[in-house]
Design a protein around this motif. Structure first.
Motif: not given
Length: 513
Positions: A134, A139, A197
């Motif tokens: 992140h 991702l 995230p």
């Protein structure tokens, strides 16, 4: 279908395939030998889902290549190292570090759940990997036990960054098979909303639950039932998690904004792994379940040129799980992010985000926005709450090949305006012929301090090849008072002799079962 390479095949003139290590919906991982650097590596052969159109396949491979290189930026001992992306046969082959060990999925299957402290230790290492990713804008999007390797040297390694789950590409096969792991998918991804995230943190929470309890909390018999559980159902209370319970509950909050922050989760997991107690103490109270429209009943007989069966298509994130009935299908693309009581669908190029309050803007000259009809007596103690709803449409007369291109499909925008804040509006879409029955009422929230106007949108699609269907759509409001918009008529005429436009229809919006 891609050809299955045999042993000793040389990829990109450098990587010689030795033996398969595993196979999944998106390809096969091979043990291979790098003949330039004289070392063993893992090579992932990526395969597109069967039946995906050629243009989508090409875009998918291009995106995979970009995302594999993005994953290569993540330098962390808990992240599998990506060495190279080799192009062979028009598709990418991902070259990675070879990790010798077993996956967490294999361990859970053969030996059962982990202890609380071991679950905390493994999950803390996985969280370290996610935080490193992140930090560089990557991702993972497919955190699950099968992608967590426990190496022979004691490392915990997270694999398959941006590879097993490709955002924005269809994963629907011709047989309706879903590729991926619905039980680890976050609610926002299941509803087609933009992941962040927090989506990876949700998947980590499911992994925590599965590791210590021995099974996923939302798993059902079918992918659709599983996805609906992810979106609708409260978390089953953990029985074996002990001190991990508040961490699991904190990570598995439906709203990503309310999830346990990564820093606090990491601190708590380290404490529990060392035999201590977590700092997270707040009990998790699940939000009210959202409602998801289901296809029910037959359409009423009426004046359409050709009678059809109407049904709702629930499009769920990148999995694009299609519930298509014969004839005209109505794909609800409503996205009210502020609402805790409704489902949503995958956005398309013609769909704007409706979760943020905004002033109404004209969407079309055909037809003009309608006015609401309401009647509720005012309160004697305070000004009566009121709601007005106006409905406008774009592309309300379509004629050509079907399914219509996304940019040409009939689209209808409802504009709701309340008299005062805060307010909760309960509404539903209605068709002149056929209806959305059952759990179709939706809730639109107008918070204190926000705007008094919000919008919702619905798109009409069809899978027919020829014939015409005439109908009309309106919006009915039940609370805080009863109101109904004027009807906006529309016509979809399918002509199979018309050449399909090059951009075609969105594979995520409707599909052919």
């Amino acid at each position: 279908m891609s050809e299955q390479p045999g042993r000793d095949r040389l990829i990109a003139g450098r990587y010689r395939l030795l033996s398969p290590l595993g196979e999944g919906g998106m390809g096969t991982v091979w043990r291979a030998h790098d003949e330039v650097l004289q070392r063993e590596v893992a090579v992932k052969e990526v395969r597109a889902p069967a039946g995906l159109p050629a243009g989508d396949v090409e875009r998918m491979y291009a995106r995979l290549e970009r995302e594999a290189w993005a994953a290569a930026r993540v330098a962390h001992p808990n992240v599998v190292t990506v060495y190279d992306v080799a192009m062979e046969g028009g598709r990418p082959w991902i070259v990675m570090e070879l990790v010798r060990g077993r996956s967490l999925a294999d361990i859970l299957e053969t030996t059962g759940p982990l202890s609380v402290t071991e679950t905390a230790r493994v999950s803390a290492e996985v969280l370290d990997a996610l935080r490193a990713a992140h930090d560089v804008g990557v991702l993972h999007r497919d955190v699950k036990p099968a992608n967590v390797l426990l190496s022979d040297d004691g490392r915990v390694v997270l694999t398959d960054f941006g590879i097993a789950s490709v955002e924005g590409s269809s994963a629907l096969t011709m047989a309706g098979e879903v590729i991926g792991s619905p039980e680890f998918l976050s609610p926002e991804r299941a509803l087609g909303r933009t992941p962040g995230p927090g989506s990876d943190l949700w998947s980590l929470g499911v992994l925590l639950y599965a590791a210590v309890e021995g099974g996923s909390p939302f798993r059902h018999d079918t992918p659709l039932a599983t996805l609906r559980a992810v979106v609708d159902e409260p978390l089953p209370p953990p029985r074996l998690a002990g001190p991990l319970t508040p961490v699991i509950e904190g990570l598995l909050r439906k709203d990503p904004e309310e999830r346990l922050p990564a820093e606090q989760a990491a601190r708590d997991l380290r404490l529990i792994a060392a035999g201590g107690a977590p700092t997270t103490r707040v009990a998790y109270v699940p939000p009210p379940p959202p409602t998801v429209p289901l296809p029910e009943g037959e359409p009423d007989p009426g004046p359409p040129v050709r009678e059809r069966r109407a049904g709702v298509v629930l499009v769920i994130g990148v999995l694009a799980l299609v519930l298509a009935l014969a004839g005209l299908t109505y794909t609800l693309l409503h996205r009210d992010d502020g609402d805790r009581n409704e489902g949503g669908s995958t956005p398309s190029a013609t769909v704007t985000k409706t979760g943020e309050p905004r002033s109404p803007t004209p969407t079309s000259h055909e037809p003009s926005p309608s006015t609401s009809k309401s009647s509720a007596p005012p309160s004697s103690s305070e000004p009566a709450q009121s709601v007005r709803v106006a409905l406008s449409g774009e592309h309300t007369r379509y004629e050509g090949s079907c399914p219509p291109p996304e940019a040409e499909s009939p689209v209808f925008t409802a504009t709701f305006t309340v008299g005062r804040l805060p307010a909760e509006v309960r509404y539903r879409w209605k068709l002149r012929h056929g209806s959305f029955e059952g759990r179709e009422w939706r809730t639109l929230s107008f918070p204190e301090g926000g705007e008094r106007t919000r919008q919702a949108r619905v798109t009409v699609r069809t899978n027919d090849e020829d014939g015409a269907s005439e109908n009309a759509i309106s919006v009915e409001v039940r609370e805080p008072e009863r109101a109904t918009s004027d009807e906006v008529p529309f016509t979809v005429t399918c002509d199979k002799t018309t050449e399909t436009p090059s951009d075609g229809a969105s594979a995520s919006s409707s599909g052919t079962p």
